[in-house]
Scaffold this motif. Sequence first.
Motif, PDB file in Angstrom:
ATOM      1  N   ALA A   1       0.738  -1.272   0.000  1.00 20.95           N
ATOM      2  CA  ALA A   1       0.000   0.000   0.000  1.00 20.95           C
ATOM      3  C   ALA A   1       0.768   1.323   0.000  1.00 20.95           C
ATOM      4  O   ALA A   1       0.163   2.321   0.349  1.00 20.95           O
ATOM      5  CB  ALA A   1      -0.979   0.015   1.186  1.00 20.95           C
ATOM      6  N   PRO A   2       1.975   1.526  -0.350  1.00 22.48           N
ATOM      7  CA  PRO A   2       3.002   0.566  -0.731  1.00 22.48           C
ATOM      8  C   PRO A   2       4.174   0.507   0.249  1.00 22.48           C
ATOM      9  O   PRO A   2       5.111  -0.232   0.031  1.00 22.48           O
ATOM     10  CB  PRO A   2       3.486   1.151  -2.052  1.00 22.48           C
ATOM     11  N   LEU A   3       4.158   1.318   1.336  1.00 25.14           N
ATOM     12  CA  LEU A   3       5.391   1.586   2.081  1.00 25.14           C
ATOM     13  C   LEU A   3       5.758   0.480   3.057  1.00 25.14           C
ATOM     14  O   LEU A   3       4.964   0.073   3.902  1.00 25.14           O
ATOM     15  CB  LEU A   3       5.245   2.907   2.842  1.00 25.14           C
ATOM     16  N   MET A   4       7.026   0.038   2.967  1.00 21.02           N
ATOM     17  CA  MET A   4       7.555  -0.955   3.897  1.00 21.02           C
ATOM     18  C   MET A   4       8.709  -0.414   4.729  1.00 21.02           C
ATOM     19  O   MET A   4       8.966  -0.898   5.831  1.00 21.02           O
ATOM     20  CB  MET A   4       7.997  -2.203   3.138  1.00 21.02           C
ATOM     21  N   ALA A   5       9.406   0.568   4.206  1.00 26.54           N
ATOM     22  CA  ALA A   5      10.523   1.172   4.941  1.00 26.54           C
ATOM     23  C   ALA A   5      10.713   2.594   4.441  1.00 26.54           C
ATOM     24  O   ALA A   5      10.431   2.890   3.282  1.00 26.54           O
ATOM     25  CB  ALA A   5      11.806   0.367   4.745  1.00 26.54           C
TER      26      ALA A   5
ATOM     27  N   PRO B   1       6.869   1.927  11.015  1.00 33.66           N
ATOM     28  CA  PRO B   1       6.315   1.537  12.312  1.00 33.66           C
ATOM     29  C   PRO B   1       5.070   0.662  12.157  1.00 33.66           C
ATOM     30  O   PRO B   1       4.181   0.959  11.360  1.00 33.66           O
ATOM     31  CB  PRO B   1       5.985   2.879  12.960  1.00 33.66           C
ATOM     32  N   GLY B   2       5.045  -0.436  12.913  1.00 33.90           N
ATOM     33  CA  GLY B   2       3.935  -1.381  12.842  1.00 33.90           C
ATOM     34  C   GLY B   2       4.219  -2.576  11.966  1.00 33.90           C
ATOM     35  O   GLY B   2       3.491  -3.573  12.014  1.00 33.90           O
ATOM     36  N   GLY B   3       5.273  -2.494  11.146  1.00 35.33           N
ATOM     37  CA  GLY B   3       5.614  -3.584  10.248  1.00 35.33           C
ATOM     38  C   GLY B   3       6.852  -4.332  10.706  1.00 35.33           C
ATOM     39  O   GLY B   3       7.518  -3.965  11.673  1.00 35.33           O
ATOM     40  N   GLU B   4       7.176  -5.390   9.969  1.00 35.44           N
ATOM     41  CA  GLU B   4       8.367  -6.196  10.236  1.00 35.44           C
ATOM     42  C   GLU B   4       9.076  -6.500   8.929  1.00 35.44           C
ATOM     43  O   GLU B   4       8.439  -6.775   7.915  1.00 35.44           O
ATOM     44  CB  GLU B   4       7.999  -7.529  10.887  1.00 35.44           C
ATOM     45  N   LEU B   5      10.412  -6.445   8.977  1.00 35.23           N
ATOM     46  CA  LEU B   5      11.233  -6.831   7.845  1.00 35.23           C
ATOM     47  C   LEU B   5      12.106  -8.016   8.233  1.00 35.23           C
ATOM     48  O   LEU B   5      12.553  -8.120   9.379  1.00 35.23           O
ATOM     49  CB  LEU B   5      12.142  -5.677   7.400  1.00 35.23           C
ATOM     50  N   ALA B   6      12.356  -8.893   7.284  1.00 37.58           N
ATOM     51  CA  ALA B   6      13.271 -10.010   7.497  1.00 37.58           C
ATOM     52  C   ALA B   6      13.954 -10.309   6.173  1.00 37.58           C
ATOM     53  O   ALA B   6      13.474  -9.925   5.102  1.00 37.58           O
ATOM     54  CB  ALA B   6      12.521 -11.236   8.016  1.00 37.58           C
TER      55      ALA B   6
ATOM     56  N   LEU C   1      11.669  -9.859   3.023  1.00 38.89           N
ATOM     57  CA  LEU C   1      10.335 -10.296   3.424  1.00 38.89           C
ATOM     58  C   LEU C   1       9.705  -9.203   4.277  1.00 38.89           C
ATOM     59  O   LEU C   1      10.385  -8.518   5.044  1.00 38.89           O
ATOM     60  CB  LEU C   1      10.411 -11.600   4.229  1.00 38.89           C
ATOM     61  N   TYR C   2       8.388  -9.074   4.166  1.00 35.49           N
ATOM     62  CA  TYR C   2       7.683  -8.032   4.940  1.00 35.49           C
ATOM     63  C   TYR C   2       6.323  -8.546   5.400  1.00 35.49           C
ATOM     64  O   TYR C   2       5.644  -9.294   4.689  1.00 35.49           O
ATOM     65  CB  TYR C   2       7.460  -6.778   4.072  1.00 35.49           C
ATOM     66  N   ARG C   3       5.943  -8.126   6.594  1.00 27.23           N
ATOM     67  CA  ARG C   3       4.556  -8.289   7.034  1.00 27.23           C
ATOM     68  C   ARG C   3       4.185  -7.103   7.921  1.00 27.23           C
ATOM     69  O   ARG C   3       5.040  -6.511   8.591  1.00 27.23           O
ATOM     70  CB  ARG C   3       4.345  -9.607   7.765  1.00 27.23           C
ATOM     71  N   GLY C   4       2.905  -6.748   7.880  1.00 29.81           N
ATOM     72  CA  GLY C   4       2.455  -5.591   8.636  1.00 29.81           C
ATOM     73  C   GLY C   4       1.004  -5.289   8.344  1.00 29.81           C
ATOM     74  O   GLY C   4       0.366  -5.929   7.501  1.00 29.81           O
ATOM     75  N   PRO C   5       0.445  -4.287   9.018  1.00 27.95           N
ATOM     76  CA  PRO C   5      -0.983  -3.978   8.889  1.00 27.95           C
ATOM     77  C   PRO C   5      -1.379  -3.408   7.534  1.00 27.95           C
ATOM     78  O   PRO C   5      -2.563  -3.387   7.200  1.00 27.95           O
ATOM     79  CB  PRO C   5      -1.218  -2.944   9.997  1.00 27.95           C
TER      80      PRO C   5
ATOM     81  N   TRP D   1       4.361 -13.665   5.698  1.00 27.93           N
ATOM     82  CA  TRP D   1       5.424 -12.845   5.119  1.00 27.93           C
ATOM     83  C   TRP D   1       5.192 -12.656   3.618  1.00 27.93           C
ATOM     84  O   TRP D   1       4.981 -13.612   2.886  1.00 27.93           O
ATOM     85  CB  TRP D   1       6.787 -13.508   5.312  1.00 27.93           C
ATOM     86  N   LEU D   2       5.260 -11.413   3.177  1.00 31.96           N
ATOM     87  CA  LEU D   2       5.240 -11.102   1.754  1.00 31.96           C
ATOM     88  C   LEU D   2       6.637 -11.319   1.189  1.00 31.96           C
ATOM     89  O   LEU D   2       7.621 -10.745   1.682  1.00 31.96           O
ATOM     90  CB  LEU D   2       4.821  -9.648   1.517  1.00 31.96           C
ATOM     91  N   HIS D   3       6.737 -12.133   0.149  1.00 30.75           N
ATOM     92  CA  HIS D   3       8.007 -12.357  -0.536  1.00 30.75           C
ATOM     93  C   HIS D   3       8.116 -11.315  -1.648  1.00 30.75           C
ATOM     94  O   HIS D   3       7.406 -11.391  -2.655  1.00 30.75           O
ATOM     95  CB  HIS D   3       8.074 -13.780  -1.085  1.00 30.75           C
ATOM     96  N   THR D   4       8.986 -10.338  -1.444  1.00 31.06           N
ATOM     97  CA  THR D   4       9.013  -9.163  -2.320  1.00 31.06           C
ATOM     98  C   THR D   4       9.645  -9.423  -3.678  1.00 31.06           C
ATOM     99  O   THR D   4       9.373  -8.698  -4.636  1.00 31.06           O
ATOM    100  CB  THR D   4       9.785  -8.019  -1.648  1.00 31.06           C
TER     101      THR D   4
END
Length: 617
Positions: free
Chosen positions: A387-391, A408-413, A421-425, A447-450
């Motif tokens: 949505a689209p922001l991850m970092a 903030p509220g998300g996770e990166l791996a 990889l990303y997951r979040g609201p 986890w979203l595989h980017t």
Amino acid sequence: MAPRPSYQLQATDHLARQFRATVERGGRRVATRVKVDGVWQEQSFAELDRQVRRVAAALVAAGVARGDRVAILGNNWPQWTCIDLACCTIGAVSVPIYPSSTTDQVRHILRDSGSRIIFVENQKLAARAREAAADEDLLDTVVGFSAAEGLLGLEDFAATATASADRDALDALDAQVEQRLAAASPDDLLTLVYTSGTTGAPKGVMLQHKAFTAQTVGITDGFHPAPDDHSLCFLPLSHAFERGWTFFVLAHGCATSYVPNPKTVAEMLVEVRPTMMMSVPKLYEKVISTAREKVAGDPTRERILDWALRVGGQCQRAYRKGRTPALYWRAQLPLVDKLVLSSIREAMGGNKSYLGCGGAPLRREVEEFFSAVGLLMIQGYGMTEAAPLMAYNPPRAFKFGTCGPVTPGGELAIGEGGEILYRGPNLMTGYWKDPEATAAAIDENGWLHTGDAGYLDLDGYLVITDRLKDIIVTANGKNIAPQPIEAMLLADPLFEHAVVLGDNRPCLTLLVKPSLPHLAEVAEKRGISHTSPAELLENSELVDEVCQRVATLTEALPHHEQVRELRLLLEDFTLENGLLTPTLKVKRREVEKRFGEVIDDMYAKIAERRRGGSADK
């Protein structure tokens, strides 16, 4: 006077309610601006709210139910946002379509989404929508942003949809709109955004209201716009990048100036003087190349530009470390600012509260250039699927060369093969009617595989290295990331586009779309006459010049990352011919298909040299 309502942005909110709260806080503030026939037209938040309510009621009267899809096909106008907010209000699902989309692409999206009503910018796009829908009877209603011959306008649509209703019926219609909003949930589906990626058929990304409201809260942790800040909206609203930013600007009660024709962005920057804007790297690269063009061929002016950037850079690097610049540099700053740096800021429309960049890789040299002239560029990373922001880099804790820490509220791996990889609201709920693609994109742990490769540095800041699917594996088994090589080449203004090739091939080759004005300048300096651009590209002396520049720019690379053969292309890379995405990224696979014969010829020449016993140059 009643006290102004207090309102705190909530991560789990609904966009229509968020907008209503903004109207309550500052209805008289300017919400939208657009230049029509040379005159700026402004709309306050209260006026926009009234228009949104009228269009929402008209949609209900037209039979649009909760969850129905409504398509929007057009460039950036205030009407685009009005229709979007009206859909939000009644629980309809908006389906943006890029105005550059072909008839076949429009047909695919209409068919796949099941949209029965479409709002279009003008007659040309109305004709395209009708042509796309004709064979399969996909559409019931086509409405223009404005009225035109044979095209019902938005205002008339709002009026005629309720024209036959009496007062009681109108009140009941308004009550139905309010009932829908009262029953709305942050989990409601807001939109289907069809991907504009570099490969494959577009898929409908399902994004909920809370995806954007959570993102707004996450950005607010780092960005704190003032009431008098205003934004320039010129990236396509059909893309999640500009749309998410516009929702953020609306939530903070700031004004937005819309740019219907993105080709006019340079003049709009100077005229509007926005204090906030988001862009893709291409615009910023163009500013740098223009600055260098103006001094090209004049050694004195070239030295002055380099001196100014050196002084500005030294001062800004000291400021970034919380130090006062050395007196030697500080004393020179007023002069270089007057001579050079201020004029570059003016070309960008003056000072900026926030200047953001995303959508494609950004060279660190670009960040340093704008920092030197006194404009802090904030780089972020995202995908439509988030949505689209991850970092993003917080303005008060940024780090050049990175995309910043996780929103903030998300996770990166970092997963297998260095995949991000990303997951979040703000993550999508999936792809519309495509569970297989959804399962491939989001694993069982959420986890979203980017598909992007990168790493997190010691401070948790994200660094992108390349697209995994773009990684070149040569016939010798060497893994090569093409984007860093292409970025090196694009630092030279002679190169407009550069595409490195070599997957399953013995070595790397290169397709170059040169800047024709720059190439003509080189020809003039060398006394080379020409009657057409094609003659320029065929001139052996100019081809040698390009080859030499490529060799110089890449000379520090390992042997297997050296380019062995190149070709100059005359054809432009555009949205219209399908070689660029709406965020101006090169569609690598399309380029390979379009110029397949040229590529084969390069490798045939390499093979011929090898058979003759000559080494690759």
